[in-house]
Design an enzyme around this catalytic site. Structure first.
Site, PDB file in Angstrom:
ATOM      1  N   TRP A  11       0.830  -1.197   0.000  1.00 42.18           N
ATOM      2  CA  TRP A  11       0.000   0.000   0.000  1.00 42.18           C
ATOM      3  C   TRP A  11       0.861   1.242   0.000  1.00 42.18           C
ATOM      4  O   TRP A  11       2.056   1.190   0.279  1.00 42.18           O
ATOM      5  CB  TRP A  11      -1.047  -0.015   1.115  1.00 42.18           C
ATOM      6  N   ASN A  12       0.213   2.378  -0.356  1.00 43.68           N
ATOM      7  CA  ASN A  12       0.925   3.650  -0.497  1.00 43.68           C
ATOM      8  C   ASN A  12       0.206   4.731   0.298  1.00 43.68           C
ATOM      9  O   ASN A  12      -0.998   4.630   0.527  1.00 43.68           O
ATOM     10  CB  ASN A  12       0.941   4.093  -1.956  1.00 43.68           C
ATOM     11  N   ASP A  28     -14.646  20.958  -9.251  1.00 42.27           N
ATOM     12  CA  ASP A  28     -14.683  22.229  -8.520  1.00 42.27           C
ATOM     13  C   ASP A  28     -16.063  22.405  -7.908  1.00 42.27           C
ATOM     14  O   ASP A  28     -17.075  22.373  -8.621  1.00 42.27           O
ATOM     15  CB  ASP A  28     -14.472  23.418  -9.473  1.00 42.27           C
ATOM     16  N   HIS A  55     -15.348  26.932  -4.034  1.00 44.87           N
ATOM     17  CA  HIS A  55     -13.973  27.183  -4.494  1.00 44.87           C
ATOM     18  C   HIS A  55     -13.759  28.676  -4.764  1.00 44.87           C
ATOM     19  O   HIS A  55     -12.647  29.175  -4.636  1.00 44.87           O
ATOM     20  CB  HIS A  55     -13.721  26.364  -5.765  1.00 44.87           C
ATOM     21  N   HIS A  57     -15.182  30.741 -13.300  1.00 48.94           N
ATOM     22  CA  HIS A  57     -15.237  30.510 -11.857  1.00 48.94           C
ATOM     23  C   HIS A  57     -16.256  31.455 -11.207  1.00 48.94           C
ATOM     24  O   HIS A  57     -17.070  31.041 -10.381  1.00 48.94           O
ATOM     25  CB  HIS A  57     -13.852  30.732 -11.228  1.00 48.94           C
TER      26      HIS A  57
HETATM   27 MN    MN Z   1     -10.133  23.534  -9.841  1.00 45.23          MN
END
Ligand code: MN
Length: 263
Positions: free
Chosen positions: A62-63, A76, A80, A208
């Site tokens: 595992w990591n 998003d 945000h 955005h």
């Molecule tokens: Mn983004």
């Protein structure tokens, strides 16, 4: 079982629905957004091995990994952006589930983006799409295809002295999609939903600003949009349920009928 769901389940089981992976692999080399040095920066993907069937864990591998919320192919949420900071259900853990599975309209801007790396998709282009494919339904994801996902390394961010150069939507186009078409969100193949030079737009970063101000979402760093029809596919894009999170890497998928398959 409902007849429609039963038919869908049957088609999935027999393999006559194609599942298209819209996701880049998360790896340390994948480029992330670069902001001017006075601002905080989004972290690249990092991974470290915990054990690999060895003395650290004899029977298992595992990591640990870390990254920014906006690293790799990602979602998003409205919170945000400052325009969406008070949007109801505006964080990844509260975004309505209906936003995560929705029909897709894929607007092909690949020819324009090849001619002009700063190409900005306007309302005219959206109306042209609708003349050919019908009106964009409320509750759709609109995906802007630019073939930008075929770039890699420095060409992907395409940073020059005056900032990044990559295609995106015009402010009016985003306003139109939000106000006139009531989309659930906009997806792009570039590192943001906005064009590379969108800091100079009015308002700055209009995608955005307008999307998130209206409680809409974004998808970025998408891949394989050239494998989707203009209409008729379904996006499955569920972000990690990070408490009050503003975004998250995710496995974005699309379902489409296999060519030649009949219902
Ligand atoms: Mn983004």
């Amino acid at each position: 079982m409902d007849d429609l769901l039963s038919r869908l389940a049957g088609r999935l089981a027999e393999g006559s629905i194609e599942i298209v992976d819209l996701t880049h692999a998360l790896e340390p080399d994948f480029p992330v957004m670069v902001l001017p040095p006075e601002f905080g920066q989004c972290a690249r993907f990092r991974i470290e091995e915990v054990s690999c069937y060895d003395e650290r864990g004899p029977a298992w591998k595992w990591n640990n990994f870390s990254c920014g919320e906006h690293t790799g192919t990602h979602f998003d949420a409205p919170n945000h952006w400052i325009s969406g900071k008070n949007a109801p259900n505006g964080s990844v853990d509260t975004v309505p589930l209906g936003s995560m599975i929705a029909p897709a309209c894929v607007i092909d801007c690949s020819a324009e983006a090849e001619r002009d790396e700063d190409y900005v998709m306007d309302v005219c282009k959206i109306r042209e799409f609708e003349r050919e494919n019908g009106r964009i339904r409320p509750g759709s994801w609109v995906l802007m295809r630019t073939d930008w996902s075929k770039r890699s390394g420095a060409d992907y961010i395409n940073l020059r002295e005056d900032g990044a150069h990559s295609p995106g939507p015009a402010a009016e186009a985003v306003r139109f999609l939000v106000a006139e078409r009531d989309i659930v969100g906009l997806g792009t193949e570039t590192v943001g939903t906005d064009a590379g030079q969108a800091a100079h737009a009015d308002p700055p970063y209009p995608a955005h600003f307008h999307l998130h101000g209206a409680g809409k979402c974004g998808l970025q760093c998408l891949a394989n949009l050239d494998r989707l029809p203009a209409t008729g596919s379904v996006v499955v894009a569920a972000p990690l349920k990070i408490r009050n999170g503003t975004g998250s890497p995710l496995r974005a998928l699309a379902l489409k009928a296999k060519t030649g398959a009949d219902s």
